[in-house]
Enzyme design. Structure first.
Site, short mmCIF file in Angstrom:
data_model
loop_
_atom_site.label_atom_id
_atom_site.label_comp_id
_atom_site.label_asym_id
_atom_site.label_seq_id
_atom_site.Cartn_x
_atom_site.Cartn_y
_atom_site.Cartn_z
N SER A 39 -34.02 -3.09 -12.51
CA SER A 39 -33.17 -1.98 -13.09
C SER A 39 -32.82 -0.88 -11.99
O SER A 39 -32.20 -1.47 -11.07
CB SER A 39 -34.12 -1.29 -14.17
OG SER A 39 -33.38 -0.46 -15.22
N ASP B 107 -29.54 -8.66 -22.25
CA ASP B 107 -29.59 -7.32 -21.80
C ASP B 107 -28.29 -6.61 -22.40
O ASP B 107 -27.05 -6.99 -21.98
CB ASP B 107 -29.56 -7.16 -20.33
CG ASP B 107 -29.93 -5.90 -19.73
OD1 ASP B 107 -29.44 -4.61 -20.19
OD2 ASP B 107 -30.88 -5.91 -18.84
N HIS C 229 -33.15 -5.69 -21.89
CA HIS C 229 -33.27 -5.16 -20.54
C HIS C 229 -34.72 -5.27 -20.27
O HIS C 229 -35.25 -5.47 -18.98
CB HIS C 229 -32.73 -3.65 -20.51
CG HIS C 229 -32.84 -3.21 -19.30
ND1 HIS C 229 -32.31 -3.51 -18.29
CD2 HIS C 229 -33.76 -2.32 -18.79
CE1 HIS C 229 -32.45 -2.88 -17.27
NE2 HIS C 229 -33.50 -2.06 -17.31
#
Lengths: 336, 336
Positions: A129, A283, A312
């Site tokens: 991320s 995601d 995600h």
């Protein structure tokens, strides 16, 4: 030697033009630096995480193995351990903490690695991320120093939809008048809860909720999961710190690195590291299409889709199948 | 005769067990009822819309043609024109307005149609989003009365992920302490803005934002679009009304209709209307997969995907291609 530490950077000039006074960067190491200093792995933190929160991939037999590698987990600016709104002295405290770019994080980390550890070569930079954003930036900023990168569930430049998602997250937090433009006495609890609930819809996929996969995490009911996982995830965090990192994320853009004139293609094209770039199939904000597009601009990169319904959060180390997929890819990359 | 009206329902018993006192339902008609009363179309409102907000599909040569059909646009309970938190007397005013189920809307609408208009047969029921929910419910509740339905961008039962999305939307609004549990003096502006910004990420697709399709709506920049479209969309609304409709949406479930024991398959399987069920290819909360699943349980239904990058808002009449697709399908259905 392994352990936690804080490296004092002094005054850190920022991309915005401001200077962060008495800047510091926190870290934790695992394993031992080899004699030729060739076994260094940098592992970078996502939003709302500190070095202790992402250790799932670290351990004997895991992808980041302290018996083989010297792993440095680097806390990003704003995360509460490195310089952050919550721990910086006036006049740069709280809502007055300067805007941090991903490039500022890499500048701070570079100084720690080179000056603090005397390391000039890095075998792998990896992260999830916002950690992925930093991994891309490391490879763009220091192409000759970084041998491999494995960014997962993140893009090299924040997409417009992702920025809109972040707007909503921020608006939910700051709608709480207890926020007081950052000068709150106590954390704006309602705003943090709202942020958590907005995040809940984005973090996992539609199918994750339909199939009640949160049961695998020990939650029997949806409401329990939202309260027990999402609200709890943010409950201990500082609102200004979160807002600082959200802003850093929003501004993320490797093409803003000097020398590329805003060309994402050229910035990614200049990466010399071997790259394995991963996306979660489901995601909702770092979409596979966006991540694939980044990967295609990196010479000789490998793009892999994590076949997951965990959205995600496939990259968060929450389930064995996704974690194994990511670790297998990192193992392959490390042995290449 | 065409025109706007309000039908007094007296005391309306609700599915929750409560009774709504002095209930009323607002509507607007277009066109003329034929002598045999065979040309009736019911057009149902989505959230945050009143009958005047969804007229894009109505007009000579449009799918809902007042020269051929008698179109009744029915305002859902909670929308500010029909009985709502904002227009109901104490003790059922504001935050004390009772919980409305979709089935309550259909019960109210049924009374208007049968008692008010003396209509016993409906050629088509159609609607977008929450309007689609009501169309499904009409066909389940009154299988012999409804000849055709064309629900678009909505499901017959709210999915768990959709409920999580709604949680986030609600939390953003209620994080504003000016909300005061519904007893605000002035609208909770910050909360409404936060709700609008959260909605912004969900309403359109990732690609819509990447390709800056908001330019087709006259907005030059992303921030202008979020403020000028999304914030403005909710700025004139009443917070309690919105919260009431959000709750109705969350509870939506045709399988809760008496006689089906919570079986969605059986409830949808009992539909006798010819059905054309449409989903937007890029809808993030009423996903094509979820809508297709509904359609597959309706005997002889037709499922069509609107090929669009406009996400959920593909059904909002905002762009010509999507509107034409939807209208063509409704035309086909009407002439069958």
């Amino acid at each position: 030697m392994p352990g936690e530490g804080v490296f004092e950077l002094g005054d850190l000039p920022l991309k915005s033009g401001a200077t962060l006074r008495n800047a510091k960067i926190a870290y934790k190491t695992h394993g031992h630096l080899s004699g030729d200093k060739s076994n260094v792995i940098l592992y970078l933190t996502p939003i709302a995480a500190q070095h202790g929160d992402i250790e799932w991939m670290i351990g004997p037999g895991r992808a980041l193995d302290p018996e083989r590698n010297f792993i440095i987990v680097l806390d990003q600016l704003g995360n509460g351990l490195s310089s952050s709104p919550s721990n910086t002295a006036p006049p740069q405290d709280r809502g007055r903490f300067p805007t941090i770019n991903i490039q500022d994080n890499i500048a701070a980390q570079y100084r720690l690695i080179t000056e603090g550890f005397g390391i000039s070569q890095v075998a792998l930079v990896t992260g999830y991320s916002m950690g992925a954003q930093q991994a891309f930036q490391w490879a763009v900023s220091h192409p000759d120093m970084v041998e491999r990168i494995a960014p997962f569930c993140g893009t090299a430049k924040t997409t417009p939809h992702n920025a809109v998602f972040l707007m909503g997250v921020r608006a939910a937090l700051t709608a709480d008048s207890a926020w007081l433009n950052g000068d709150y006495k106590n954390q704006p609890i309602e705003g943090m809860r709202a942020l958590a609930r907005v995040y809940a819809g984005w973090g996992f996929s539609q199918a994750f909720y339909k199939q009640e996969l949160y049961r695998q995490m020990g939650f029997a009911r949806l409401e329990d999961f939202v309260a027990g996982f999402w609200e709890r995830r943010y409950a201990g965090r500082d609102a200004n710190n979160l807002l600082s990192m959200l802003r850093t994320w929003e501004l993320n853009d490797v093409s803003a690195t000097p020398g590329f004139d805003g060309s994402l293609e050229r910035a990614l094209g200049a990466i010399k590291a071997k790259a394995t770039v991963m996306a979660s199939e489901t995601d909702l904000y770092f979409t596979p299409a966006d991540i694939q597009s980044d990967a295609e601009h990196i010479p000789g990169s490998r793009f892999r889709i994590i076949p997951s319904l965990w959205g995600h959060l496939a990259g968060a180390g929450l389930n064995r199948a996704d974690s194994r997929f990511i670790e297998d890819e990192i193992n392959s990359l490390l042995s290449s």
